[in-house]
Design a protein around this motif. Structure first.
Motif, PDB file in Angstrom:
ATOM      1  N   ARG A   4      12.188  -1.363   8.999  1.00 46.56           N
ATOM      2  CA  ARG A   4      10.750  -1.589   9.175  1.00 46.56           C
ATOM      3  C   ARG A   4      10.142  -2.071   7.869  1.00 46.56           C
ATOM      4  NH1 ARG A   4       8.218   0.291  13.994  1.00 46.56           N
ATOM      5  NH2 ARG A   4       9.839   1.185  15.260  1.00 46.56           N
ATOM      6  N   THR A   5       9.164  -2.970   7.984  1.00 47.35           N
ATOM      7  CA  THR A   5       8.458  -3.479   6.815  1.00 47.35           C
ATOM      8  C   THR A   5       7.026  -2.964   6.825  1.00 47.35           C
ATOM      9  OG1 THR A   5       9.815  -5.475   6.776  1.00 47.35           O
ATOM     10  CG2 THR A   5       7.715  -5.562   5.598  1.00 47.35           C
ATOM     11  N   ILE A   6       6.625  -2.422   5.692  1.00 49.84           N
ATOM     12  CA  ILE A   6       5.274  -1.912   5.522  1.00 49.84           C
ATOM     13  C   ILE A   6       4.601  -2.694   4.409  1.00 49.84           C
ATOM     14  CG2 ILE A   6       3.887   0.088   4.835  1.00 49.84           C
ATOM     15  CD1 ILE A   6       6.162   1.833   5.996  1.00 49.84           C
ATOM     16  N   MET A   7       3.392  -3.143   4.658  1.00 51.77           N
ATOM     17  CA  MET A   7       2.605  -3.790   3.618  1.00 51.77           C
ATOM     18  C   MET A   7       1.626  -2.771   3.066  1.00 51.77           C
ATOM     19  SD  MET A   7       0.509  -7.306   3.425  1.00 51.77           S
ATOM     20  CE  MET A   7       2.076  -8.077   3.731  1.00 51.77           C
ATOM     21  N   TYR A   8       1.557  -2.697   1.753  1.00 49.04           N
ATOM     22  CA  TYR A   8       0.622  -1.792   1.104  1.00 49.04           C
ATOM     23  C   TYR A   8      -0.303  -2.617   0.226  1.00 49.04           C
ATOM     24  CZ  TYR A   8      -1.097   2.229  -1.604  1.00 49.04           C
ATOM     25  OH  TYR A   8      -1.884   3.179  -2.206  1.00 49.04           O
ATOM     26  N   ILE A   9      -1.602  -2.555   0.523  1.00 45.95           N
ATOM     27  CA  ILE A   9      -2.612  -3.284  -0.245  1.00 45.95           C
ATOM     28  C   ILE A   9      -3.389  -2.258  -1.055  1.00 45.95           C
ATOM     29  CG2 ILE A   9      -4.568  -4.878  -0.152  1.00 45.95           C
ATOM     30  CD1 ILE A   9      -3.541  -5.718   2.665  1.00 45.95           C
ATOM     31  N   GLU A  10      -3.229  -2.324  -2.372  1.00 43.18           N
ATOM     32  CA  GLU A  10      -3.768  -1.315  -3.288  1.00 43.18           C
ATOM     33  C   GLU A  10      -3.996  -1.947  -4.664  1.00 43.18           C
ATOM     34  OE1 GLU A  10      -5.104   1.596  -5.138  1.00 43.18           O
ATOM     35  OE2 GLU A  10      -4.172   2.507  -3.361  1.00 43.18           O
ATOM     36  N   ASP A  11      -5.178  -1.714  -5.254  1.00 39.56           N
ATOM     37  CA  ASP A  11      -5.469  -2.295  -6.565  1.00 39.56           C
ATOM     38  C   ASP A  11      -5.049  -1.405  -7.727  1.00 39.56           C
ATOM     39  OD1 ASP A  11      -7.591  -0.543  -5.758  1.00 39.56           O
ATOM     40  OD2 ASP A  11      -8.827  -1.358  -7.366  1.00 39.56           O
ATOM     41  N   ASN A  12      -4.675  -0.162  -7.477  1.00 42.89           N
ATOM     42  CA  ASN A  12      -4.250   0.760  -8.535  1.00 42.89           C
ATOM     43  C   ASN A  12      -2.732   0.686  -8.684  1.00 42.89           C
ATOM     44  OD1 ASN A  12      -3.126   3.277  -9.616  1.00 42.89           O
ATOM     45  ND2 ASN A  12      -5.226   4.037  -9.600  1.00 42.89           N
ATOM     46  N   GLY A  13      -2.286   0.141  -9.814  1.00 51.36           N
ATOM     47  CA  GLY A  13      -0.860  -0.100 -10.026  1.00 51.36           C
ATOM     48  C   GLY A  13       0.010   1.136  -9.963  1.00 51.36           C
TER      49      GLY A  13
END
Length: 127
Positions: A4-13
């Motif tokens: 499974r592929t999950i995309m994570y959109i987050e601005d905190n490195g």
């Protein structure tokens, strides 16, 4: 477990790295984006199995990204989990009412995150 592929959109490195490690340890492939604009482009190209989306990001908030996802017929069906520092009373309901499939407040544990991801993926597969 199936791939499974999950995309994570987050601005905190540092948060991005932590969640990536947590999910990869369970066998998921994680695609990371650091803002809503690049995230939307990547979602449209890659069609991940699930999206983890931070709410408070500069430029384009998680709510704005979600609104764009839900009005695009090609990607509107994708499950989206709000992953946010907004842990105030009523935040979960606000996210669910906005169209998120689920909500998780930071800080998170590996067990909490992976259980929620597995639950949302199972619900989506069953429907």
């Amino acid at each position: 477990m199936s791939h499974r592929t999950i995309m994570y959109i987050e601005d905190n490195g540092s948060m991005l790295e932590l969640v990536i490690r947590m999910l990869q340890s369970k066998g998921y492939t994680v695609v990371a984006e650091t803002n809503g604009y690049s995230g939307l482009t990547s979602i449209r190209k890659q069609q991940p199995d699930l999206i983890l989306l931070d709410i408070n990001m500069p430029g384009m908030s998680g709510y704005e990204v979600l609104a764009e996802i839900r009005k695009d017929s090609e990607i509107a069906h994708l499950p989206v989990i709000a992953l946010t520092a907004n842990g105030l009373q009523g935040s979960r309901e606000e996210c669910l009412n906005a169209g998120f499939d689920e909500y998780i407040a930071k800080p998170i544990t590996r067990q909490e995150l992976t259980s929620l991801v597995e639950d949302v993926l199972a619900r989506r597969q069953a429907s």
